[in-house]
Design a protein around this motif. Sequence first.
Motif, short mmCIF file in Angstrom:
data_model
loop_
_atom_site.label_atom_id
_atom_site.label_comp_id
_atom_site.label_asym_id
_atom_site.label_seq_id
_atom_site.Cartn_x
_atom_site.Cartn_y
_atom_site.Cartn_z
N GLN A 186 0.83 -1.21 0.00
CA GLN A 186 0.00 0.00 0.00
C GLN A 186 0.87 1.26 0.00
N GLN A 187 1.90 1.22 0.80
CA GLN A 187 2.81 2.36 0.89
C GLN A 187 3.42 2.67 -0.48
N ARG A 188 3.79 1.62 -1.19
CA ARG A 188 4.42 1.82 -2.49
C ARG A 188 3.39 2.39 -3.48
N LEU A 189 2.19 1.82 -3.45
CA LEU A 189 1.16 2.28 -4.38
C LEU A 189 0.79 3.74 -4.14
N LEU A 190 0.75 4.13 -2.89
CA LEU A 190 0.38 5.51 -2.56
C LEU A 190 1.56 6.46 -2.69
N ALA A 191 2.70 5.91 -3.07
CA ALA A 191 3.90 6.73 -3.29
C ALA A 191 4.30 7.48 -2.02
N LEU A 192 4.31 6.74 -0.92
CA LEU A 192 4.72 7.34 0.35
C LEU A 192 6.19 7.02 0.60
N ALA A 193 6.96 8.06 0.88
CA ALA A 193 8.39 7.86 1.12
C ALA A 193 8.60 7.11 2.44
N THR A 194 7.83 7.49 3.44
CA THR A 194 7.95 6.85 4.75
C THR A 194 6.59 6.25 5.12
N PRO A 195 6.57 5.30 6.00
CA PRO A 195 5.29 4.66 6.40
C PRO A 195 4.46 5.56 7.28
N GLU A 196 3.81 6.53 6.72
CA GLU A 196 3.03 7.47 7.52
C GLU A 196 1.64 6.92 7.81
N PRO A 197 1.00 7.44 8.86
CA PRO A 197 -0.35 6.99 9.22
C PRO A 197 -1.32 7.22 8.07
N CYS A 198 -2.24 6.27 7.89
CA CYS A 198 -3.23 6.40 6.83
C CYS A 198 -4.64 6.38 7.42
N LEU A 199 -5.53 7.04 6.72
CA LEU A 199 -6.93 7.05 7.12
C LEU A 199 -7.68 6.03 6.28
N GLN A 200 -8.25 5.04 6.94
CA GLN A 200 -8.98 4.01 6.21
C GLN A 200 -10.47 4.10 6.47
N ILE A 201 -11.22 4.11 5.39
CA ILE A 201 -12.67 4.11 5.51
C ILE A 201 -13.19 2.80 4.95
N CYS A 202 -13.87 2.04 5.77
CA CYS A 202 -14.51 0.83 5.28
C CYS A 202 -15.99 1.14 5.11
N ARG A 203 -16.47 0.97 3.91
CA ARG A 203 -17.83 1.42 3.60
C ARG A 203 -18.64 0.27 3.02
N ARG A 204 -19.77 0.01 3.63
CA ARG A 204 -20.71 -0.96 3.09
C ARG A 204 -21.90 -0.20 2.55
N THR A 205 -22.31 -0.50 1.34
CA THR A 205 -23.47 0.20 0.78
C THR A 205 -24.57 -0.77 0.41
N TRP A 206 -25.79 -0.36 0.66
CA TRP A 206 -26.97 -1.16 0.37
C TRP A 206 -27.80 -0.52 -0.74
#
Lengths: 237, 237
Positions: A186-206
Amino acid sequence: MIPKFEAIKRAISSEIEQGQWREHQQVPSENALAERFGCSRMTARRALTELVEQGVLVRSQGLGTFVAPFKSQGSMMAIRNIAEEIRERGHQHSAQLLLLKQVAAEAEVAIALSVPNGSAIFRSCLLHQENGQPVQLEDRYVNPALVPDYLAQGFDRQTPHEYLSQVAPLTQAHHLVEAVAPSEVQQRLLALATPEPCLQICRRTWSSQGVVSYARLLHPGSRFRLGGHLMVESTSR
Amino acid sequence: MIPKFEAIKRAISSEIEQGQWREHQQVPSENALAERFGCSRMTARRALTELVEQGVLVRSQGLGTFVAPFKSQGSMMAIRNIAEEIRERGHQHSAQLLLLKQVAAEAEVAIALSVPNGSAIFRSCLLHQENGQPVQLEDRYVNPALVPDYLAQGFDRQTPHEYLSQVAPLTQAHHLVEAVAPSEVQQRLLALATPEPCLQICRRTWSSQGVVSYARLLHPGSRFRLGGHLMVESTSR
DNA sequence: ACACCAAGGTTGTATATACAAGAATATACC
DNA sequence: GGTATATTCTTGTATATACAACCTTGGTGT
């Protein structure tokens, strides 16, 4: 013919995007802008006001107007799609399709989608960028019973969210927001130089038929935040 | 002294909330409002413009201004207080008062509270625990004009949020959620062995009088998640 | 050295005015 | 009757002006 204040807005946005005016730097005063663009102060002021509302600038009475620290912002109150939010800020949205195929539902996903464990579901993986910078990694699982043609989509002109909204109009949604450390991939894909904190949203939709989709949206903490405004109405209405 | 355009906004909002002006009904023209409120058209126009931005009204050139259809999306996040949430889970809430005193407003806080830079404001700092484990570090700034007795509170039986809700009932709130890395001090206070990602919520709350409080709520990512549910009502009519 | 005050620059509010652009209605014409 | 055209009312853009509120800076007086 575009209005003057709109032209001024774009000129200012352009200065900022191209790095001429940096974060926290003071922008010319309303009077100075009026003179530069050959307009009245009120017109220059209107341009600034709208940019402040968009979060591009911040103002302080008596002090001046400054370039706001840049951070993309999503909305908590409404289910919006990221492409729209980015375009609304006057920025460019782009996305890469990283994966799109049928997979077997793992336990967590099976539960989220309310399908039998191991049953066939669709999975897509996209990287969303704002002005070329990655802001969201979208890992989405879709219920094939409700969206049979999901795999046939290209997602080059339409985001998964937009497509799903058309095919299965959303009636309910559930969010879970957390702060996590990104995996190496994930870090590589997001092009983050260092492992910084990420905000994750898990969303379920009906939709009216049942659970349509389960998505994990991962954002770099330094480039994304969630905002929400709540107004309590008087209880009379 | 509240500005005129603000007074006009409230008057219009009031008409709508009390049902005098119904959905889709046309509101008086800008000129008519100017005459009614004894102001210029530009001032009346400003009030309308801001209400349009809030989604209360909709405008159409050449046609008029109308009361907007009410929003169908319910709020996703109630303003809850942490103590309630913890007790609702059947766990034990405890809190330590780390700091409570008058300070001079720094730039960021001054802007958030809409008070002059450097003016005297109140600050409190609490650590909330769930079953003895730290889950929230609450760093709060309070507007002394609206809550003069804030420093006299003990906060041993009542959380700041609860106290503020009584003294200055909240009418509006704004949230910013982001993922951040904790400082060393924060890490120590939250009893984190390693510098794990934290979820920070910056919350501004308003009463009818103005901005009451600005709070930064910091949570360990591993011990706290933010949930929200959204239901879309059928938008008939 | 220190406190105080004045000046100048900034954003915020308010007004009066003018014309452009869009939409509905009334009117004249065929 | 049907079709243009004109009128009128609406919002949208733009300007010039005035003063208030706020912040910084520099000077002045003690």
